[in-house]
Scaffold this motif. Sequence first.
Motif, PDB file in Angstrom:
ATOM      1  N   GLY A  31       0.822  -1.196   0.000  1.00 51.85           N
ATOM      2  CA  GLY A  31       0.000   0.000   0.000  1.00 51.85           C
ATOM      3  C   GLY A  31       0.855   1.244   0.000  1.00 51.85           C
ATOM      4  N   GLU A  32       0.507   2.179  -0.869  1.00 51.97           N
ATOM      5  CA  GLU A  32       1.196   3.468  -0.917  1.00 51.97           C
ATOM      6  C   GLU A  32       0.124   4.550  -0.832  1.00 51.97           C
ATOM      7  N   PHE A  33      -0.005   5.145   0.362  1.00 50.49           N
ATOM      8  CA  PHE A  33      -1.014   6.183   0.558  1.00 50.49           C
ATOM      9  C   PHE A  33      -0.572   7.477  -0.098  1.00 50.49           C
ATOM     10  N   ASP A  34      -1.548   8.246  -0.584  1.00 48.64           N
ATOM     11  CA  ASP A  34      -1.277   9.503  -1.249  1.00 48.64           C
ATOM     12  C   ASP A  34      -0.796  10.566  -0.261  1.00 48.64           C
ATOM     13  N   GLU A  35      -0.097  11.544  -0.777  1.00 50.00           N
ATOM     14  CA  GLU A  35       0.404  12.674   0.002  1.00 50.00           C
ATOM     15  C   GLU A  35      -0.750  13.375   0.723  1.00 50.00           C
ATOM     16  N   GLY A  36      -0.573  13.600   2.031  1.00 49.90           N
ATOM     17  CA  GLY A  36      -1.516  14.385   2.821  1.00 49.90           C
ATOM     18  C   GLY A  36      -2.767  13.665   3.284  1.00 49.90           C
ATOM     19  N   VAL A  37      -2.932  12.398   2.938  1.00 52.01           N
ATOM     20  CA  VAL A  37      -4.123  11.643   3.341  1.00 52.01           C
ATOM     21  C   VAL A  37      -4.085  11.385   4.850  1.00 52.01           C
ATOM     22  N   HIS A  38      -5.253  11.417   5.481  1.00 54.94           N
ATOM     23  CA  HIS A  38      -5.380  10.959   6.871  1.00 54.94           C
ATOM     24  C   HIS A  38      -6.121   9.631   6.806  1.00 54.94           C
ATOM     25  N   VAL A  39      -5.421   8.540   7.111  1.00 53.89           N
ATOM     26  CA  VAL A  39      -5.974   7.200   6.991  1.00 53.89           C
ATOM     27  C   VAL A  39      -6.759   6.852   8.260  1.00 53.89           C
ATOM     28  N   THR A  40      -8.005   6.464   8.046  1.00 56.22           N
ATOM     29  CA  THR A  40      -8.864   6.011   9.142  1.00 56.22           C
ATOM     30  C   THR A  40      -9.451   4.654   8.753  1.00 56.22           C
ATOM     31  N   LYS A  41     -10.037   4.000   9.728  1.00 60.87           N
ATOM     32  CA  LYS A  41     -10.700   2.728   9.433  1.00 60.87           C
ATOM     33  C   LYS A  41     -11.794   2.945   8.388  1.00 60.87           C
ATOM     34  N   GLU A  42     -12.467   4.068   8.472  1.00 64.94           N
ATOM     35  CA  GLU A  42     -13.575   4.347   7.565  1.00 64.94           C
ATOM     36  C   GLU A  42     -13.118   4.519   6.112  1.00 64.94           C
ATOM     37  N   ASN A  43     -12.044   5.278   5.887  1.00 67.86           N
ATOM     38  CA  ASN A  43     -11.637   5.471   4.495  1.00 67.86           C
ATOM     39  C   ASN A  43     -10.730   4.344   3.987  1.00 67.86           C
ATOM     40  N   ALA A  44     -10.407   3.408   4.874  1.00 64.75           N
ATOM     41  CA  ALA A  44      -9.630   2.234   4.461  1.00 64.75           C
ATOM     42  C   ALA A  44     -10.527   1.035   4.152  1.00 64.75           C
ATOM     43  N   ILE A  45     -11.837   1.244   4.211  1.00 65.84           N
ATOM     44  CA  ILE A  45     -12.774   0.144   3.959  1.00 65.84           C
ATOM     45  C   ILE A  45     -12.581  -0.457   2.572  1.00 65.84           C
ATOM     46  N   GLU A  46     -12.354   0.369   1.554  1.00 69.40           N
ATOM     47  CA  GLU A  46     -12.228  -0.156   0.190  1.00 69.40           C
ATOM     48  C   GLU A  46     -11.021  -1.086   0.033  1.00 69.40           C
ATOM     49  N   PRO A  47      -9.800  -0.689   0.472  1.00 76.38           N
ATOM     50  CA  PRO A  47      -8.694  -1.649   0.353  1.00 76.38           C
ATOM     51  C   PRO A  47      -8.890  -2.876   1.254  1.00 76.38           C
ATOM     52  N   ILE A  48      -9.555  -2.702   2.389  1.00 77.85           N
ATOM     53  CA  ILE A  48      -9.843  -3.846   3.265  1.00 77.85           C
ATOM     54  C   ILE A  48     -10.761  -4.829   2.534  1.00 77.85           C
ATOM     55  N   TYR A  49     -11.792  -4.302   1.910  1.00 71.20           N
ATOM     56  CA  TYR A  49     -12.716  -5.135   1.151  1.00 71.20           C
ATOM     57  C   TYR A  49     -11.973  -5.875   0.033  1.00 71.20           C
ATOM     58  N   LEU A  50     -11.102  -5.168  -0.676  1.00 69.26           N
ATOM     59  CA  LEU A  50     -10.345  -5.802  -1.762  1.00 69.26           C
ATOM     60  C   LEU A  50      -9.469  -6.938  -1.235  1.00 69.26           C
ATOM     61  N   CYS A  51      -8.828  -6.721  -0.092  1.00 68.46           N
ATOM     62  CA  CYS A  51      -8.003  -7.780   0.510  1.00 68.46           C
ATOM     63  C   CYS A  51      -8.853  -9.002   0.828  1.00 68.46           C
ATOM     64  N   GLN A  52     -10.014  -8.772   1.427  1.00 68.07           N
ATOM     65  CA  GLN A  52     -10.889  -9.892   1.776  1.00 68.07           C
ATOM     66  C   GLN A  52     -11.381 -10.615   0.529  1.00 68.07           C
ATOM     67  N   LYS A  53     -11.683  -9.848  -0.501  1.00 63.89           N
ATOM     68  CA  LYS A  53     -12.167 -10.434  -1.753  1.00 63.89           C
ATOM     69  C   LYS A  53     -11.073 -11.261  -2.442  1.00 63.89           C
ATOM     70  N   ILE A  54      -9.858 -10.730  -2.469  1.00 61.05           N
ATOM     71  CA  ILE A  54      -8.749 -11.395  -3.164  1.00 61.05           C
ATOM     72  C   ILE A  54      -8.193 -12.582  -2.381  1.00 61.05           C
ATOM     73  N   TYR A  55      -8.021 -12.415  -1.054  1.00 64.71           N
ATOM     74  CA  TYR A  55      -7.339 -13.436  -0.252  1.00 64.71           C
ATOM     75  C   TYR A  55      -8.263 -14.296   0.606  1.00 64.71           C
ATOM     76  N   GLY A  56      -9.495 -13.854   0.832  1.00 63.80           N
ATOM     77  CA  GLY A  56     -10.391 -14.615   1.696  1.00 63.80           C
ATOM     78  C   GLY A  56      -9.910 -14.576   3.142  1.00 63.80           C
ATOM     79  N   ASP A  57     -10.339 -15.552   3.922  1.00 64.41           N
ATOM     80  CA  ASP A  57      -9.980 -15.606   5.348  1.00 64.41           C
ATOM     81  C   ASP A  57      -8.826 -16.545   5.650  1.00 64.41           C
ATOM     82  N   TYR A  58      -8.320 -17.244   4.642  1.00 65.72           N
ATOM     83  CA  TYR A  58      -7.353 -18.302   4.937  1.00 65.72           C
ATOM     84  C   TYR A  58      -5.981 -18.136   4.303  1.00 65.72           C
TER      85      TYR A  58
END
Length: 136
Positions: A31-58
Amino acid sequence: MEIIPSTTQQLIAKHKLNIGTFLFYTNIVVGEFDEGVHVTKENAIEPIYLCQKIYGDYKPIIYISHRLNSYSADTMGYKEVIEMFPNFKGFAIVSNNKYRRMLVTLEKLFIAKPIGVFDNIDSAFSWAEKVLEKGS
């Protein structure tokens, strides 16, 4: 951002999102966050969803934070995000900036997994593969 690791990891997907760019390899997410971004759980939902979709739980995964830009993060959400990934095996930070690498001291309070700190991406990939081999 294009990274060609000198390991067995193969690029599966690349996503440019509102908060940054994410590269999904066989067992590693960069992951490479953009300049000046404030990362929160809320705005990280999309990459979290992608991780779950690509890798599953195992499928075991390592997250590499490629810190080329200056950004801030809400560390209070770390534990909750990590709990969403039972397959999360480790966390690496890559930065040429020694102050950004020093933030790991704080992050270790919230991440009870192996953590590596590196000044180049190849070293982070090598470390990640070793962690994955051990099955930590």
